[in-house]
Write a protein that holds these residues in place. Structure first.
Motif, PDB file in Angstrom:
ATOM      1  N   TRP A 117      11.407  -2.159  -4.994  1.00  0.00           N
ATOM      2  CA  TRP A 117      12.150  -1.369  -4.022  1.00  0.00           C
ATOM      3  C   TRP A 117      12.145  -2.022  -2.642  1.00  0.00           C
ATOM      4  O   TRP A 117      11.227  -2.739  -2.279  1.00  0.00           O
ATOM      5  N   ARG A 118      13.237  -1.775  -1.941  1.00  0.00           N
ATOM      6  CA  ARG A 118      13.387  -2.269  -0.573  1.00  0.00           C
ATOM      7  C   ARG A 118      12.704  -1.309   0.383  1.00  0.00           C
ATOM      8  O   ARG A 118      12.918  -0.101   0.341  1.00  0.00           O
ATOM      9  N   CYS A 119      11.869  -1.838   1.257  1.00  0.00           N
ATOM     10  CA  CYS A 119      11.101  -1.007   2.189  1.00  0.00           C
ATOM     11  C   CYS A 119      11.952  -0.725   3.434  1.00  0.00           C
ATOM     12  O   CYS A 119      11.978  -1.500   4.385  1.00  0.00           O
ATOM     13  N   TYR A 125       8.868   5.321  -1.588  1.00  0.00           N
ATOM     14  CA  TYR A 125       7.432   5.163  -1.407  1.00  0.00           C
ATOM     15  C   TYR A 125       7.101   4.836   0.048  1.00  0.00           C
ATOM     16  O   TYR A 125       7.964   4.399   0.811  1.00  0.00           O
ATOM     17  N   GLN A 126       5.825   5.016   0.374  1.00  0.00           N
ATOM     18  CA  GLN A 126       5.351   4.650   1.701  1.00  0.00           C
ATOM     19  C   GLN A 126       5.134   3.145   1.783  1.00  0.00           C
ATOM     20  O   GLN A 126       4.703   2.514   0.820  1.00  0.00           O
ATOM     21  N   CYS A 127       5.464   2.574   2.941  1.00  0.00           N
ATOM     22  CA  CYS A 127       5.310   1.131   3.123  1.00  0.00           C
ATOM     23  C   CYS A 127       3.847   0.739   2.950  1.00  0.00           C
ATOM     24  O   CYS A 127       2.964   1.300   3.604  1.00  0.00           O
ATOM     25  N   PRO A 128       3.530  -0.226   2.070  1.00  0.00           N
ATOM     26  CA  PRO A 128       2.140  -0.651   1.893  1.00  0.00           C
ATOM     27  C   PRO A 128       1.570  -1.344   3.128  1.00  0.00           C
ATOM     28  O   PRO A 128       0.362  -1.463   3.263  1.00  0.00           O
ATOM     29  N   ASN A 129       2.453  -1.795   4.021  1.00  0.00           N
ATOM     30  CA  ASN A 129       1.992  -2.398   5.267  1.00  0.00           C
ATOM     31  C   ASN A 129       1.757  -1.359   6.358  1.00  0.00           C
ATOM     32  O   ASN A 129       1.512  -1.708   7.502  1.00  0.00           O
ATOM     33  N   ARG A 130       1.899  -0.085   5.969  1.00  0.00           N
ATOM     34  CA  ARG A 130       1.592   1.046   6.856  1.00  0.00           C
ATOM     35  C   ARG A 130       2.497   1.103   8.077  1.00  0.00           C
ATOM     36  O   ARG A 130       2.084   1.508   9.161  1.00  0.00           O
ATOM     37  N   ARG A 131       3.737   0.707   7.891  1.00  0.00           N
ATOM     38  CA  ARG A 131       4.722   0.838   8.953  1.00  0.00           C
ATOM     39  C   ARG A 131       5.558   2.080   8.690  1.00  0.00           C
ATOM     40  O   ARG A 131       6.124   2.249   7.615  1.00  0.00           O
ATOM     41  N   GLN A 132       5.673   2.932   9.673  1.00  0.00           N
ATOM     42  CA  GLN A 132       6.355   4.201   9.474  1.00  0.00           C
ATOM     43  C   GLN A 132       7.838   4.020   9.167  1.00  0.00           C
ATOM     44  O   GLN A 132       8.426   4.774   8.401  1.00  0.00           O
ATOM     45  N   THR A 133       8.480   3.055   9.762  1.00  0.00           N
ATOM     46  CA  THR A 133       9.916   2.865   9.590  1.00  0.00           C
ATOM     47  C   THR A 133      10.240   1.842   8.503  1.00  0.00           C
ATOM     48  O   THR A 133      11.403   1.579   8.238  1.00  0.00           O
ATOM     49  N   GLY A 134       9.232   1.265   7.867  1.00  0.00           N
ATOM     50  CA  GLY A 134       9.477   0.267   6.826  1.00  0.00           C
ATOM     51  C   GLY A 134       9.556  -1.128   7.404  1.00  0.00           C
ATOM     52  O   GLY A 134       9.939  -1.338   8.551  1.00  0.00           O
ATOM     53  N   CYS A 135       9.199  -2.106   6.577  1.00  0.00           N
ATOM     54  CA  CYS A 135       9.143  -3.492   7.035  1.00  0.00           C
ATOM     55  C   CYS A 135      10.363  -4.300   6.574  1.00  0.00           C
ATOM     56  O   CYS A 135      10.518  -5.437   6.986  1.00  0.00           O
ATOM     57  N   GLY A 136      11.187  -3.739   5.715  1.00  0.00           N
ATOM     58  CA  GLY A 136      12.373  -4.442   5.253  1.00  0.00           C
ATOM     59  C   GLY A 136      12.140  -5.358   4.066  1.00  0.00           C
ATOM     60  O   GLY A 136      13.099  -5.916   3.528  1.00  0.00           O
ATOM     61  N   VAL A 140       6.509  -3.800  -4.701  1.00  0.00           N
ATOM     62  CA  VAL A 140       6.364  -3.489  -6.119  1.00  0.00           C
ATOM     63  C   VAL A 140       5.394  -2.328  -6.281  1.00  0.00           C
ATOM     64  O   VAL A 140       4.299  -2.345  -5.706  1.00  0.00           O
ATOM     65  N   THR A 141       5.787  -1.328  -7.062  1.00  0.00           N
ATOM     66  CA  THR A 141       4.921  -0.199  -7.362  1.00  0.00           C
ATOM     67  C   THR A 141       4.770  -0.086  -8.886  1.00  0.00           C
ATOM     68  O   THR A 141       5.753   0.149  -9.576  1.00  0.00           O
ATOM     69  N   PRO A 142       3.547  -0.286  -9.417  1.00  0.00           N
ATOM     70  CA  PRO A 142       3.340  -0.131 -10.861  1.00  0.00           C
ATOM     71  C   PRO A 142       3.344   1.343 -11.247  1.00  0.00           C
ATOM     72  O   PRO A 142       2.791   2.188 -10.547  1.00  0.00           O
ATOM     73  N   LYS A 143       3.953   1.634 -12.408  1.00  0.00           N
ATOM     74  CA  LYS A 143       4.014   2.999 -12.917  1.00  0.00           C
ATOM     75  C   LYS A 143       3.540   2.996 -14.368  1.00  0.00           C
ATOM     76  O   LYS A 143       4.021   2.198 -15.169  1.00  0.00           O
ATOM     77  N   PRO A 144       2.592   3.881 -14.720  1.00  0.00           N
ATOM     78  CA  PRO A 144       2.054   3.898 -16.096  1.00  0.00           C
ATOM     79  C   PRO A 144       3.140   4.171 -17.130  1.00  0.00           C
ATOM     80  O   PRO A 144       4.050   4.968 -16.905  1.00  0.00           O
ATOM     81  N   ARG A 145       3.033   3.486 -18.269  1.00  0.00           N
ATOM     82  CA  ARG A 145       3.932   3.699 -19.392  1.00  0.00           C
ATOM     83  C   ARG A 145       3.126   3.697 -20.689  1.00  0.00           C
ATOM     84  O   ARG A 145       2.279   2.830 -20.895  1.00  0.00           O
ATOM     85  N   ASP A 146       3.398   4.654 -21.554  1.00  0.00           N
ATOM     86  CA  ASP A 146       2.749   4.682 -22.860  1.00  0.00           C
ATOM     87  C   ASP A 146       3.402   3.668 -23.794  1.00  0.00           C
ATOM     88  O   ASP A 146       4.579   3.351 -23.658  1.00  0.00           O
ATOM     89  N   ILE A 147       2.617   3.187 -24.741  1.00  0.00           N
ATOM     90  CA  ILE A 147       3.131   2.280 -25.761  1.00  0.00           C
ATOM     91  C   ILE A 147       2.234   2.419 -26.975  1.00  0.00           C
ATOM     92  O   ILE A 147       1.041   2.743 -26.845  1.00  0.00           O
ATOM     93  N   MET A 148       2.778   2.222 -28.164  1.00  0.00           N
ATOM     94  CA  MET A 148       1.967   2.268 -29.372  1.00  0.00           C
ATOM     95  C   MET A 148       1.199   0.954 -29.509  1.00  0.00           C
ATOM     96  O   MET A 148       1.692  -0.118 -29.156  1.00  0.00           O
ATOM     97  N   GLU A 165      -1.751  -9.842 -12.496  1.00  0.00           N
ATOM     98  CA  GLU A 165      -2.710  -9.473 -11.454  1.00  0.00           C
ATOM     99  C   GLU A 165      -1.915  -9.050 -10.229  1.00  0.00           C
ATOM    100  O   GLU A 165      -1.177  -9.848  -9.661  1.00  0.00           O
ATOM    101  N   HIS A 166      -2.057  -7.806  -9.854  1.00  0.00           N
ATOM    102  CA  HIS A 166      -1.300  -7.223  -8.744  1.00  0.00           C
ATOM    103  C   HIS A 166      -2.260  -6.922  -7.601  1.00  0.00           C
ATOM    104  O   HIS A 166      -3.178  -6.117  -7.751  1.00  0.00           O
ATOM    105  N   ARG A 167      -2.056  -7.586  -6.470  1.00  0.00           N
ATOM    106  CA  ARG A 167      -2.959  -7.426  -5.326  1.00  0.00           C
ATOM    107  C   ARG A 167      -2.436  -6.358  -4.381  1.00  0.00           C
ATOM    108  O   ARG A 167      -1.269  -6.374  -3.968  1.00  0.00           O
ATOM    109  N   VAL A 168      -3.308  -5.424  -4.041  1.00  0.00           N
ATOM    110  CA  VAL A 168      -3.014  -4.396  -3.047  1.00  0.00           C
ATOM    111  C   VAL A 168      -4.110  -4.472  -1.989  1.00  0.00           C
ATOM    112  O   VAL A 168      -5.247  -4.056  -2.225  1.00  0.00           O
ATOM    113  N   GLY A 169      -3.777  -5.040  -0.834  1.00  0.00           N
ATOM    114  CA  GLY A 169      -4.795  -5.282   0.183  1.00  0.00           C
ATOM    115  C   GLY A 169      -5.773  -6.334  -0.309  1.00  0.00           C
ATOM    116  O   GLY A 169      -5.392  -7.444  -0.673  1.00  0.00           O
TER     117      GLY A 169
END
Length: 272
Positions: A117-119, A125-136, A140-148, A165-169
């Protein structure tokens, strides 16, 4: 009357010692030989195992990687699902007769879909860089998915589901995603991607050599979005994740969205 064709599969061996030898190596519960030289080492861990030390998950996963084996750890313990020493997957703890009756396990943790998504002010979602107006930037936001579980084993061997490997901070999250999400993640973050040669996608294990190579130039093609499936329709319109106007459809992740808005976002991502 001719016999029906046999389903294709991959070769798998149990209790396999790595080539580094018993003193330094590890023993893999099940080693699956996949496409293009892929080797997936599955470990089913139901007992207590440490995070650090020579026999820890971290150490054994590292040794597997040294031997060209992709480590894949599965458990039914909820506390392991929150560990990041390897790419854990988890299924619910069920009685043996229930598993035998269904013939498969549902993986409820460890496999995720990536939401790109474009920030900006329209972001869901909220900007991961903690900018209220977005950084532009693109995030990437991971979302759980079931699978057999059977599908997971087959698709990891085919290279259709890969570890990431997804780095957050300062924290690194390890899990599995489909190969298309991984390629797009690499486009945004500039990380190498392990690919499988399409010529070897023949539905069975391949005896060919590995095709591990970094992609230096990635030129994606814009998707043509087909939202004609009735399952995309909302019973009641809800705000679009991009423009906040009422939308009657949902995107690939079940979030209300206009088709034209999503196409504009993906086109802008290609230009950037």
């Amino acid at each position: 009357m001719s016999a029906p064709p046999r389903p294709a599969g991959y070769r798998a061996d149990t209790e396999v010692h790595t080539r580094t030898g018993p003193r330094r190596g590890i023993r893999t519960d099940t080693l699956v030989e996949g496409e293009g030289g892929l080797r997936i080492g599955w470990e089913v861990q139901l007992s207590t195992v440490g995070r650090d030390g020579p026999r820890s998950v971290r150490s054994r996963a590292a040794k597997a990687l040294e031997d060209g084996i992709t480590p894949a750890w599965h458990t039914d313990r909820a506390d392991y699902a929150h560990r990041n020493d390897t790419q854990w997957t988890r299924s619910d703890r069920l009685p043996a007769y229930v598993i035998a009756k269904s013939g498969d396990l549902r993986v409820v943790s460890g496999f995720r879909a990536l939401d790109f998504w474009r920030c900006d002010h329209r972001a869901l979602y909220q900007c991961p860089n903690r900018r209220q107006t977005g950084c532009g930037d693109m995030h990437v936001t991971p979302k759980p998915r079931d699978i057999m579980f059977d599908d997971l084993v087959r698709k990891t061997a085919a290279g259709l589901i890969v570890p990431i490997e997804h780095r957050v901070g300062t924290r690194v999250h390890r899990f599995w995603v489909n190969d298309e999400d991984h390629v797009r993640y690499a486009e945004i973050h500039g990380v190498p991607v392990r690919t499988v040669d399409p010529k070897e996608q023949v539905g069975r294990g391949s005896q060919g050599g590995p095709t591990c190579r970094p992609r230096v130039t990635l030129v994606p093609a814009q998707r043509v979005l087909d939202w004609s499936n009735p399952s995309r329709s909302l019973a009641q319109p809800m705000p679009c994740r991009h423009c906040c106007m009422l939308a009657h459809l949902v995107d690939d992740y079940g979030v209300p969205c206009h088709k034209v808005c999503q196409e504009e976002v993906e086109e802008a991502a290609l230009v950037d």
